[in-house]
Design a protein around this motif. Sequence first.
Motif, PDB file in Angstrom:
ATOM      1  N   ASP A 116       2.045  -4.182 -11.702  1.00  0.00           N
ATOM      2  CA  ASP A 116       3.049  -3.251 -12.202  1.00  0.00           C
ATOM      3  C   ASP A 116       4.381  -3.513 -11.477  1.00  0.00           C
ATOM      4  O   ASP A 116       4.396  -3.665 -10.260  1.00  0.00           O
ATOM      5  N   PRO A 117       5.495  -3.559 -12.206  1.00  0.00           N
ATOM      6  CA  PRO A 117       6.787  -3.844 -11.570  1.00  0.00           C
ATOM      7  C   PRO A 117       7.199  -2.820 -10.507  1.00  0.00           C
ATOM      8  O   PRO A 117       7.949  -3.143  -9.591  1.00  0.00           O
ATOM      9  N   ARG A 118       6.687  -1.603 -10.580  1.00  0.00           N
ATOM     10  CA  ARG A 118       7.007  -0.606  -9.554  1.00  0.00           C
ATOM     11  C   ARG A 118       6.366  -0.962  -8.219  1.00  0.00           C
ATOM     12  O   ARG A 118       6.864  -0.580  -7.163  1.00  0.00           O
ATOM     13  N   VAL A 119       5.266  -1.687  -8.269  1.00  0.00           N
ATOM     14  CA  VAL A 119       4.581  -2.117  -7.051  1.00  0.00           C
ATOM     15  C   VAL A 119       5.082  -3.492  -6.619  1.00  0.00           C
ATOM     16  O   VAL A 119       5.385  -3.722  -5.461  1.00  0.00           O
ATOM     17  N   TRP A 172       0.837  -1.205   0.000  1.00  0.00           N
ATOM     18  CA  TRP A 172       0.000   0.000   0.000  1.00  0.00           C
ATOM     19  C   TRP A 172       0.873   1.257   0.000  1.00  0.00           C
ATOM     20  O   TRP A 172       0.564   2.230  -0.681  1.00  0.00           O
ATOM     21  N   GLN A 173       1.970   1.250   0.720  1.00  0.00           N
ATOM     22  CA  GLN A 173       2.885   2.396   0.699  1.00  0.00           C
ATOM     23  C   GLN A 173       3.457   2.616  -0.690  1.00  0.00           C
ATOM     24  O   GLN A 173       3.583   3.758  -1.142  1.00  0.00           O
ATOM     25  N   ARG A 174       3.794   1.530  -1.380  1.00  0.00           N
ATOM     26  CA  ARG A 174       4.282   1.652  -2.762  1.00  0.00           C
ATOM     27  C   ARG A 174       3.205   2.259  -3.653  1.00  0.00           C
ATOM     28  O   ARG A 174       3.482   3.121  -4.487  1.00  0.00           O
ATOM     29  N   ILE A 175       1.977   1.765  -3.498  1.00  0.00           N
ATOM     30  CA  ILE A 175       0.873   2.274  -4.316  1.00  0.00           C
ATOM     31  C   ILE A 175       0.684   3.766  -4.065  1.00  0.00           C
ATOM     32  O   ILE A 175       0.612   4.548  -5.010  1.00  0.00           O
ATOM     33  N   THR A 176       0.612   4.167  -2.813  1.00  0.00           N
ATOM     34  CA  THR A 176       0.381   5.587  -2.515  1.00  0.00           C
ATOM     35  C   THR A 176       1.522   6.454  -3.018  1.00  0.00           C
ATOM     36  O   THR A 176       1.294   7.586  -3.448  1.00  0.00           O
ATOM     37  N   LEU A 179      -5.243   0.556 -21.707  1.00  0.00           N
ATOM     38  CA  LEU A 179      -5.816   1.884 -21.473  1.00  0.00           C
ATOM     39  C   LEU A 179      -5.004   2.607 -20.388  1.00  0.00           C
ATOM     40  O   LEU A 179      -4.784   2.063 -19.307  1.00  0.00           O
ATOM     41  N   PRO A 180      -4.570   3.824 -20.683  1.00  0.00           N
ATOM     42  CA  PRO A 180      -3.778   4.561 -19.697  1.00  0.00           C
ATOM     43  C   PRO A 180      -4.658   5.153 -18.598  1.00  0.00           C
ATOM     44  O   PRO A 180      -5.802   5.528 -18.835  1.00  0.00           O
ATOM     45  N   PHE A 181      -4.100   5.209 -17.396  1.00  0.00           N
ATOM     46  CA  PHE A 181      -4.787   5.860 -16.280  1.00  0.00           C
ATOM     47  C   PHE A 181      -3.757   6.274 -15.244  1.00  0.00           C
ATOM     48  O   PHE A 181      -2.622   5.819 -15.245  1.00  0.00           O
ATOM     49  N   SER A 182      -4.174   7.152 -14.379  1.00  0.00           N
ATOM     50  CA  SER A 182      -3.411   7.498 -13.180  1.00  0.00           C
ATOM     51  C   SER A 182      -4.419   7.442 -12.033  1.00  0.00           C
ATOM     52  O   SER A 182      -5.579   7.094 -12.242  1.00  0.00           O
ATOM     53  N   PHE A 183      -3.979   7.775 -10.850  1.00  0.00           N
ATOM     54  CA  PHE A 183      -4.898   7.733  -9.719  1.00  0.00           C
ATOM     55  C   PHE A 183      -4.445   8.694  -8.638  1.00  0.00           C
ATOM     56  O   PHE A 183      -3.301   9.152  -8.630  1.00  0.00           O
ATOM     57  N   LYS A 184      -5.389   8.989  -7.746  1.00  0.00           N
ATOM     58  CA  LYS A 184      -5.047   9.733  -6.536  1.00  0.00           C
ATOM     59  C   LYS A 184      -5.507   8.902  -5.348  1.00  0.00           C
ATOM     60  O   LYS A 184      -6.376   8.038  -5.469  1.00  0.00           O
ATOM     61  N   ILE A 185      -4.892   9.160  -4.217  1.00  0.00           N
ATOM     62  CA  ILE A 185      -5.238   8.481  -2.969  1.00  0.00           C
ATOM     63  C   ILE A 185      -5.773   9.526  -2.010  1.00  0.00           C
ATOM     64  O   ILE A 185      -5.172  10.588  -1.836  1.00  0.00           O
ATOM     65  N   GLN A 186      -6.914   9.209  -1.422  1.00  0.00           N
ATOM     66  CA  GLN A 186      -7.500  10.109  -0.431  1.00  0.00           C
ATOM     67  C   GLN A 186      -8.212   9.263   0.622  1.00  0.00           C
ATOM     68  O   GLN A 186      -9.100   8.476   0.281  1.00  0.00           O
ATOM     69  N   ASP A 187      -7.805   9.397   1.867  1.00  0.00           N
ATOM     70  CA  ASP A 187      -8.447   8.665   2.980  1.00  0.00           C
ATOM     71  C   ASP A 187      -8.580   7.170   2.707  1.00  0.00           C
ATOM     72  O   ASP A 187      -9.654   6.601   2.808  1.00  0.00           O
ATOM     73  N   ASP A 188      -7.502   6.530   2.349  1.00  0.00           N
ATOM     74  CA  ASP A 188      -7.480   5.095   2.037  1.00  0.00           C
ATOM     75  C   ASP A 188      -8.383   4.730   0.862  1.00  0.00           C
ATOM     76  O   ASP A 188      -8.772   3.566   0.714  1.00  0.00           O
ATOM     77  N   GLY A 189      -8.710   5.704   0.047  1.00  0.00           N
ATOM     78  CA  GLY A 189      -9.467   5.446  -1.170  1.00  0.00           C
ATOM     79  C   GLY A 189      -8.574   5.669  -2.373  1.00  0.00           C
ATOM     80  O   GLY A 189      -7.733   6.572  -2.384  1.00  0.00           O
ATOM     81  N   PHE A 190      -8.743   4.857  -3.377  1.00  0.00           N
ATOM     82  CA  PHE A 190      -8.002   4.903  -4.634  1.00  0.00           C
ATOM     83  C   PHE A 190      -8.972   5.425  -5.684  1.00  0.00           C
ATOM     84  O   PHE A 190     -10.034   4.835  -5.880  1.00  0.00           O
ATOM     85  N   PHE A 191      -8.643   6.521  -6.330  1.00  0.00           N
ATOM     86  CA  PHE A 191      -9.539   7.148  -7.297  1.00  0.00           C
ATOM     87  C   PHE A 191      -8.882   7.158  -8.677  1.00  0.00           C
ATOM     88  O   PHE A 191      -8.014   7.993  -8.947  1.00  0.00           O
ATOM     89  N   PRO A 192      -9.266   6.224  -9.562  1.00  0.00           N
ATOM     90  CA  PRO A 192      -8.685   6.176 -10.904  1.00  0.00           C
ATOM     91  C   PRO A 192      -9.143   7.365 -11.747  1.00  0.00           C
ATOM     92  O   PRO A 192     -10.280   7.832 -11.633  1.00  0.00           O
TER      93      PRO A 192
END
Length: 89
Positions: free
Chosen positions: A81-84, A8-12, A25-38
């Motif tokens: 994803d290899p970064r995660v 989870w730390q890697r993801i955030t 399909l490309p996407f990014s995301f934001k994290i807010q209050d333990d929520g993942f927003f694509p």
Amino acid sequence: MVKFETVWQRITSLAGEAFLTKTGLPFSFKIQDDGFFPSRTSYRVSKSDFKKALNLVPFDGPGVVNSSVRGPAYVWAVLHDPRVRQADW
């Protein structure tokens, strides 16, 4: 198996970075209050959805978790994803 909080730390830490779904399909995301927003949707994927799916990694595609997590395409893409994943899985 790597601990979920480490994952989870890697993801955030990767919020705002570019990712690709299994279909490319490309996407990014934001994290807010333990929520993942694509960026491609307006809904929230919970931290617990990633935790559920982590126990199955690696898995062939989003269809494997389609009935158990919200946003399976995003969950699959991020967890594979290899970064995660890095070298500890």
